[in-house]
Design a protein around this motif. Sequence first.
Motif, mmCIF file in Angstrom:
data_model
loop_
_atom_site.group_PDB
_atom_site.id
_atom_site.type_symbol
_atom_site.label_atom_id
_atom_site.label_comp_id
_atom_site.label_asym_id
_atom_site.label_seq_id
_atom_site.Cartn_x
_atom_site.Cartn_y
_atom_site.Cartn_z
ATOM 1 N N UNK B 138 -11.410 -5.941 -9.423
ATOM 2 C CA UNK B 138 -10.624 -4.957 -9.160
ATOM 3 C C UNK B 138 -9.471 -5.367 -8.079
ATOM 4 N N UNK B 139 -8.260 -4.777 -8.026
ATOM 5 C CA UNK B 139 -7.351 -5.091 -7.257
ATOM 6 C C UNK B 139 -6.743 -3.686 -6.687
ATOM 7 N N UNK B 140 -6.953 -3.221 -5.449
ATOM 8 C CA UNK B 140 -6.540 -1.965 -5.152
ATOM 9 C C UNK B 140 -5.413 -2.049 -3.978
ATOM 10 N N UNK B 155 -25.817 -9.737 -9.360
ATOM 11 C CA UNK B 155 -27.186 -9.688 -8.732
ATOM 12 C C UNK B 155 -27.094 -8.497 -7.637
ATOM 13 N N UNK B 156 -26.189 -7.532 -7.780
ATOM 14 C CA UNK B 156 -25.935 -6.323 -7.027
ATOM 15 C C UNK B 156 -25.099 -6.478 -5.902
ATOM 16 N N UNK B 157 -24.655 -7.688 -5.656
ATOM 17 C CA UNK B 157 -23.589 -7.667 -4.333
ATOM 18 C C UNK B 157 -22.464 -7.456 -4.719
ATOM 19 N N UNK B 158 -21.733 -7.004 -3.635
ATOM 20 C CA UNK B 158 -20.248 -6.703 -3.683
ATOM 21 C C UNK B 158 -19.255 -7.585 -2.710
ATOM 22 N N UNK B 159 -18.495 -8.303 -3.154
ATOM 23 C CA UNK B 159 -17.687 -9.127 -2.143
ATOM 24 C C UNK B 159 -16.356 -8.289 -2.135
ATOM 25 N N UNK B 160 -15.674 -8.308 -1.174
ATOM 26 C CA UNK B 160 -14.396 -7.601 -0.920
ATOM 27 C C UNK B 160 -13.373 -8.323 0.103
ATOM 28 N N UNK B 161 -12.198 -8.442 -0.140
ATOM 29 C CA UNK B 161 -11.463 -9.007 0.668
ATOM 30 C C UNK B 161 -10.009 -8.317 0.790
ATOM 31 N N UNK B 162 -9.485 -8.501 1.854
ATOM 32 C CA UNK B 162 -8.080 -7.985 2.186
ATOM 33 C C UNK B 162 -7.212 -9.093 2.075
ATOM 34 N N UNK B 163 -6.278 -8.653 1.326
ATOM 35 C CA UNK B 163 -5.066 -9.789 1.172
ATOM 36 C C UNK B 163 -3.823 -9.209 1.636
ATOM 37 N N UNK B 164 -2.749 -10.060 2.012
ATOM 38 C CA UNK B 164 -1.721 -9.501 2.559
ATOM 39 C C UNK B 164 -0.683 -9.630 1.227
ATOM 40 N N UNK B 173 2.759 -5.118 -10.723
ATOM 41 C CA UNK B 173 2.255 -6.379 -10.484
ATOM 42 C C UNK B 173 0.908 -6.424 -10.285
ATOM 43 N N UNK B 174 0.066 -5.590 -9.336
ATOM 44 C CA UNK B 174 -1.094 -5.453 -8.931
ATOM 45 C C UNK B 174 -1.954 -5.185 -9.946
ATOM 46 N N UNK B 175 -1.609 -4.104 -10.675
ATOM 47 C CA UNK B 175 -2.600 -3.713 -11.918
ATOM 48 C C UNK B 175 -2.403 -4.943 -13.036
ATOM 49 N N UNK B 176 -1.304 -5.290 -13.281
ATOM 50 C CA UNK B 176 -1.398 -6.589 -14.286
ATOM 51 C C UNK B 176 -2.195 -7.670 -13.735
ATOM 52 N N UNK B 177 -2.125 -7.987 -12.481
ATOM 53 C CA UNK B 177 -2.817 -9.190 -12.084
ATOM 54 C C UNK B 177 -4.449 -8.782 -12.016
ATOM 55 N N UNK B 204 2.892 -12.233 -10.975
ATOM 56 C CA UNK B 204 1.423 -11.985 -11.418
ATOM 57 C C UNK B 204 0.678 -13.403 -11.205
ATOM 58 N N UNK B 205 1.119 -14.337 -11.753
ATOM 59 C CA UNK B 205 0.384 -15.584 -11.532
ATOM 60 C C UNK B 205 0.255 -16.000 -10.071
ATOM 61 N N UNK B 206 1.414 -15.969 -9.343
ATOM 62 C CA UNK B 206 1.244 -16.308 -7.785
ATOM 63 C C UNK B 206 0.253 -15.408 -7.230
ATOM 64 N N UNK B 207 0.337 -14.080 -7.548
ATOM 65 C CA UNK B 207 -0.637 -13.208 -6.999
ATOM 66 C C UNK B 207 -2.012 -13.609 -7.411
ATOM 67 N N UNK B 208 -2.342 -13.720 -8.579
ATOM 68 C CA UNK B 208 -3.617 -14.074 -9.099
ATOM 69 C C UNK B 208 -4.282 -15.357 -8.404
ATOM 70 N N UNK B 209 -3.306 -16.302 -8.304
ATOM 71 C CA UNK B 209 -3.811 -17.542 -7.683
ATOM 72 C C UNK B 209 -4.176 -17.292 -6.034
ATOM 73 N N UNK B 210 -3.279 -16.480 -5.392
ATOM 74 C CA UNK B 210 -3.455 -15.961 -4.114
ATOM 75 C C UNK B 210 -5.069 -15.341 -3.910
ATOM 76 N N UNK B 211 -5.008 -14.256 -5.040
ATOM 77 C CA UNK B 211 -6.496 -13.615 -4.969
ATOM 78 C C UNK B 211 -7.630 -14.482 -5.010
ATOM 79 N N UNK B 212 -7.460 -15.260 -6.132
ATOM 80 C CA UNK B 212 -8.508 -16.303 -6.413
ATOM 81 C C UNK B 212 -8.972 -17.144 -5.351
ATOM 82 N N UNK B 213 -7.817 -17.812 -4.572
ATOM 83 C CA UNK B 213 -8.245 -18.682 -3.531
ATOM 84 C C UNK B 213 -8.883 -17.904 -2.667
#
Lengths: 331, 331
Positions: B138-140, B155-164, B173-177, B204-213
């Motif tokens: 999810x991207x918020x 396994x029940x864990x939740x990872x979150x990360x803040x991105x600029x 764009x966020x929703x699409x990504x 969207x593609x750039x954003x996805x790559x950023x998030x994935x990285x």
Amino acid sequence: MLDDRKTAILSAVVQEYITTALPVGSTHIADAPGVHVSPATVRNEMAVLEQEGYLVQPHTSAGRVPTDKGYRFFVDHLVVPGVLDLATRVRVGEFFGSAHGRLEEMLYRTSDFLAQLTNYAAVVVGPPAEAAVVRSVQLVGLSATVATVVVVLGNGSVESETIELTPGVSAAHLANAGAHLAGHLVGSTLGAAGELMPSGDAVVDALCRQVLDSVRTRSSDEHLYIGGTSQMAASFDAVEIVRDVLRTLEQQFIVVSLIGDIVQRGMSVAIGGEHGVELLASCSLVVAPVVVDGERRGTVGVLGPTRMNYPQAMATVEVVSDQLGRRLEES
Amino acid sequence: MLDDRKTAILSAVVQEYITTALPVGSTHIADAPGVHVSPATVRNEMAVLEQEGYLVQPHTSAGRVPTDKGYRFFVDHLVVPGVLDLATRVRVGEFFGSAHGRLEEMLYRTSDFLAQLTNYAAVVVGPPAEAAVVRSVQLVGLSATVATVVVVLGNGSVESETIELTPGVSAAHLANAGAHLAGHLVGSTLGAAGELMPSGDAVVDALCRQVLDSVRTRSSDEHLYIGGTSQMAASFDAVEIVRDVLRTLEQQFIVVSLIGDIVQRGMSVAIGGEHGVELLASCSLVVAPVVVDGERRGTVGVLGPTRMNYPQAMATVEVVSDQLGRRLEES
DNA sequence: GTTGGCACTCCAGGCTACCGAGCGCCAACG
DNA sequence: CGTTGGCGCTCGGTAGCCTGGAGTGCCAAC
């Protein structure tokens, strides 16, 4: 209360003891600023200060050591709000300038940073989740009986909780409940959100209530970040004290409620026995609330020996809490 | 290598030293099981054991103390895989029977529990996120420039990360990504997911790559949970050692890589200097991998003085890692 | 090869002496 | 009357000394 000279003497004793950790004799103080009398006079005054409970002698004919009351007078009347040295202010600025990423990580790194600045253990109590605006609620099924609820908050923190599903809850129920909860919560705060609207489906409603309860319970307990336990260990030389302090820090709820108590009473320093936690009797705690948008959101503090460097600790805690507040305001 | 009697003597010395922490003299072990010779004979044998490097004398004409090599021989050849006492097994069973809630919390509580069982500090390295199946992405958006990505794992864990966010990225764009990423990742593991399909929108593609990285980077570092630092403090009597150990534990990446190294080399015990971390030279580490569905997912271990109770520590770590593995299999 | 005996070593703890830092008290001084 | 120098006293800490005990290494005898 205390005349000028007694005040000056007490101040000198505290400062000397803070730096040397050795009982302070009259001759060491005789020509301190604001004193400038003979050792004999200092002795007379010290005897009075001892009678009044500001100082004690470890044994007859030893120098004097401040009592908790002595430190208390010192911090209440003698600590000038002094400005922190430039180098430190710059470091703080740089730290918060480059701070980014998840809230939890930033708070942990803040506690570590504060510990390095002061050379005492540092604690940071995170902003309570209930005060933050909900940006997203999501319900994810993990198995037939377990689901995870994830709440993303406006301040960048993410709360998640695992819940046990009652039998008969289907994926569709989960999805509906998730949407229902999102509609109800997003945009308001966890604390302020009122009663849940009925959705028309009893299973969904029960599930929503369960999730809400579980999230509410969790969101009211504040998160604690502790850094610099090693610096703490270095400032005591009795290993039993280190053990006691660590044991206390391991029980986070004690620390959280202790800090909450201190802040609530409007205090910024708790000295030795004042806070009533037996195992921390030889420690003092310097705290400052973190204010975001005019409201208290968390606390930062340091935990050191009663003979800690109060002026420095107070100034540092002040600056860090202030900067942290500003940093949190941005988001 | 060592004949039977030398072996028996070494074993007796190690066990005696583990319980008393005092140098062991020849008379104390003259009639230990498997020895039963006169002190004089024991002395002769001990002299040989010292020459060969299994024992040392703190000073001439003192008793003997095991060296790292001595402990090593002990754990390699003399620790019988002994079963843990019933009471402890029951406690472990009860603990994991009632364990529930978020993965992170359970792992922390496990480390604390293990520390209480063994009276040493305990560490738990969590399962690496990249090996778990993604259940939700999810991207918020939090503000115009900051967003949070939340990944819920099987396994029940939740990872979150803040991105600029780079300027020009809209909510759409966020929703699409978010949707694009979810489609790509949900159901597979972070590690295994292949190349991202183009979505047809460059932003969207750039954003996805950023998030994935950003998610990939984070998900590869393992989470560490440390419990029982107070028990650790209690088992050393030099405050400097306590400080050094705490300092090391504060730098989690050192501990994680140290443990990874030990497990990788197929070892279950690292004694004193063996692991090469200067500040932990007077500590030993007993570890066991946590195996879930036949694969290694994390590690548990205890950290104590070199003269720790190896049989008990090894058995306890074994049981706890085993039970933890089973517990994780359920989800 | 094993053992008892013996001389030797070294630490730990107790005892004494001593030094120095520090105090309290007191008389003298301004 | 507050301040001060002086004097006697009290401790804690350190150093020195001794002693008891635990332990070793070696050797001669079994």
